[in-house]
Design a protein around this motif. Structure first.
Motif, mmCIF file in Angstrom:
data_model
loop_
_atom_site.group_PDB
_atom_site.id
_atom_site.type_symbol
_atom_site.label_atom_id
_atom_site.label_comp_id
_atom_site.label_asym_id
_atom_site.label_seq_id
_atom_site.Cartn_x
_atom_site.Cartn_y
_atom_site.Cartn_z
ATOM 1 N N UNK A 193 0.820 -1.205 0.000
ATOM 2 C CA UNK A 193 0.000 0.000 0.000
ATOM 3 C C UNK A 193 0.855 1.255 0.000
ATOM 4 N N UNK A 194 1.888 1.240 0.841
ATOM 5 C CA UNK A 194 2.779 2.405 0.894
ATOM 6 C C UNK A 194 3.557 2.567 -0.409
ATOM 7 N N UNK A 195 4.021 1.457 -0.994
ATOM 8 C CA UNK A 195 4.778 1.513 -2.243
ATOM 9 C C UNK A 195 3.909 2.044 -3.377
ATOM 10 N N UNK A 196 2.745 1.416 -3.577
ATOM 11 C CA UNK A 196 1.862 1.833 -4.665
ATOM 12 C C UNK A 196 1.347 3.255 -4.464
ATOM 13 N N UNK A 197 1.050 3.597 -3.209
ATOM 14 C CA UNK A 197 0.570 4.949 -2.941
ATOM 15 C C UNK A 197 1.568 5.997 -3.370
ATOM 16 N N UNK A 198 2.862 5.768 -3.052
ATOM 17 C CA UNK A 198 3.891 6.730 -3.443
ATOM 18 C C UNK A 198 4.068 6.812 -4.945
ATOM 19 N N UNK A 199 4.114 5.657 -5.608
ATOM 20 C CA UNK A 199 4.336 5.643 -7.060
ATOM 21 C C UNK A 199 3.155 6.250 -7.813
ATOM 22 N N UNK A 200 1.941 5.823 -7.463
ATOM 23 C CA UNK A 200 0.755 6.308 -8.171
ATOM 24 C C UNK A 200 0.550 7.802 -7.976
ATOM 25 N N UNK A 201 0.753 8.277 -6.738
ATOM 26 C CA UNK A 201 0.568 9.703 -6.464
ATOM 27 C C UNK A 201 1.586 10.546 -7.217
ATOM 28 N N UNK A 202 2.849 10.101 -7.212
ATOM 29 C CA UNK A 202 3.910 10.867 -7.866
ATOM 30 C C UNK A 202 3.713 10.929 -9.381
ATOM 31 N N UNK A 203 3.177 9.860 -9.969
ATOM 32 C CA UNK A 203 3.122 9.786 -11.433
ATOM 33 C C UNK A 203 1.755 10.126 -12.031
ATOM 34 N N UNK A 204 0.676 9.853 -11.281
ATOM 35 C CA UNK A 204 -0.654 10.028 -11.865
ATOM 36 C C UNK A 204 -1.595 10.894 -11.032
#
Length: 468
Positions: free
Chosen positions: A158-169
């Motif tokens: 959750x923490x990994x995807x949250x950071x990646x998705x927020x930063x990129x999309x």
């Protein structure tokens, strides 16, 4: 003893149902963490106050924990297929509404509804595992270890995807990501499951009300303790109200002809102690992810995406432990794994209590997080197995509801404990902040040790039989 009608359609491979259960459970846990790293972006876009940001997280956790027992009982009475499809539809539509939200109020309501749907997924997923493996003890052990690994890896993912998705999309992506997954799970449920008869027993509304309000009040009080402090009347009022409601719930269940929770469950081997293990495990996992993500961002100046990626090895090792010891767990040779895993996790947490303010990932962070994930993976591997050993398909929803409630309450308590120790840092120096992080990691190490000690007296599982 009556035989439960089959839940899975004949001729379908068991792995399809197991995969559905694992994905649903992982999504529930992941959504409890995925929003955290997106909060700054949400605040900027929707002009959220500090209190509103906290409620975006807490609304989901409150309804998830508060509705667990009710969701489990509704599934028992009205059929798992109907209940699961309703929960999936609710969760998916709420995720879509959250991603489309243009105000904080809309997002807050969407998160609360998400939590209600998630409570259905959390309790139903266990029933799917039991239904797919009801005649094969070793297959059930393997499936449960896989389910548990997905479940616990959701914290880190959750923490990994949250950071990646927020930063990129953008922040909307952390809500929209659930929509295709939810649609896929609805399709899988329609394909795999068949309708079971509706039971004629009435729903225990008094028990449902007191259990839901009592659990929600306890979780709310614990979550507010980190913000308001333990001297707050609001915190103690919530905790005392929650305790009083749950005491009332027990009295109602003792007198009810069709109780929401059959208290005889706790007379079965491993149930009382096993749920205490689940509570302490939930506290250890939640507090660890909270402490690591906040220290890396606040003191280490990691970006949200970098902090999320730094937690990835922890999540990977949770799964690796499952793969390495799966055969031993399936053959019943892993009774001591919760103790050994808790000792390893405690050692890793004490190692993390020596982190510098600006840790190097390879030198300071990677070794202890790998050890921590491996240790907790050993605990997760057998914790739910021990609870479900000897449990029939008709009782799987009840056992899962209680276990998930225990884990959710433990998670709230663990984060409240860690945040309380950090809160006293105030406006002090970086060194003082760092010392408080060290003290918090030591406290979580003690909690992990408690988890292992509670597991020591596990009773061998009896033959499968329903709770009476």
């Amino acid at each position: 003893m009556t035989t439960s009608p089959p839940l899975i359609r004949s001729g379908l491979p068991a792995w399809l149902l197991i995969a559905t259960a694992c994905l649903a459970s992982c999504m529930v846990v992941m959504d409890g963490a995925i929003v955290n790293v997106a909060l700054p972006a949400m605040q900027q876009a929707l002009h959220l106050s500090a209190l509103a940001q906290q409620w975006i997280v807490d609304a989901y956790l409150l309804t998830l924990g508060g509705f667990m027992l009710l969701a489990a009982r509704v599934g028992d009475l009205y059929g798992r297929r109907r209940t699961l499809l309703a929960g999936l539809a609710l969760f998916t539509l709420a995720s879509l509404a959250g991603g489309l939200a243009e105000s904080g109020v809309t997002l807050l309501i969407a998160r609360a509804v998400q939590g209600i749907g998630a409570s259905v997924l959390a309790t139903s997923s266990m029933t799917l595992i039991v239904a797919a493996t009801q005649h094969d003890k070793q297959a059930r052990a393997k499936a449960l270890s896989l389910w548990a690994a997905f479940n616990s890896a959701g914290f880190a993912l959750g923490a990994v995807l949250g950071g990646i998705l927020t930063a990129r999309y953008g922040w909307q992506a952390v809500m929209f990501v659930n929509v295709p997954i939810g649609a896929l799970l609805i399709l899988a449920s329609l394909t795999c499951l068949q309708t079971t008869p509706v039971q004629r027993s009435p729903l225990d509304w008094a028990g449902a009300l007191t259990a839901t309000l009592g659990s929600s009040s306890l979780i709310y009080g614990l979550s507010q303790a980190a913000q308001l402090g333990w001297a707050s009347l609001e915190v103690w009022g919530s905790l005392l109200a929650g305790a009083a409601l749950l005491i009332g719930f027990v009295q109602i269940e003792r007198r009810s002809p069709a109780p929401l929770l059959r208290l005889s469950l706790f007379k079965m081997p491993n149930q009382a102690r096993g749920n205490l293990v689940m509570m302490s495990l939930g506290g250890t996992l939640a507090a660890t992810v909270f402490l690591l993500s906040t220290q890396l961002q606040q003191l280490g100046h990691y970006s949200a995406e970098a902090a999320g990626l730094a937690l990835l090895p922890f999540g990977v090792m949770l799964a690796v432990a499952r793969l390495l010891f799966n055969q031993r767990a399936a053959s019943g040779q892993a009774h001591r794994f919760p103790l050994y895993g808790s000792l390893l996790a405690s050692a890793a947490l004490l190692w993390l209590a020596t982190l510098p303010a600006h840790p190097d990932f390879w030198l300071h962070l990677l070794p202890p997080t790998l050890l921590l994930g491996f240790g907790l993976g050993m605990v997760v591997l057998t914790a739910m197995q021990n609870l479900t050993a000897g449990i029939s398909q008709q009782d799987a929803g009840l056992v899962s509801g209680v276990a998930n409630s225990a884990r959710q309450l433990g998670g709230a308590l663990g984060v409240a404990l860690a945040a309380t120790l950090l809160r006293s840092s105030g406006q002090f120096s970086e060194y003082t902040h760092l010392q408080h992080y060290h003290h918090a990691f030591i406290a979580v190490a003690v909690l992990s040790l408690l988890c292992g000690l509670l597991s020591v007296r596990r009773t061998p599982a009896p033959a499968v039989q329903p709770v009476r």
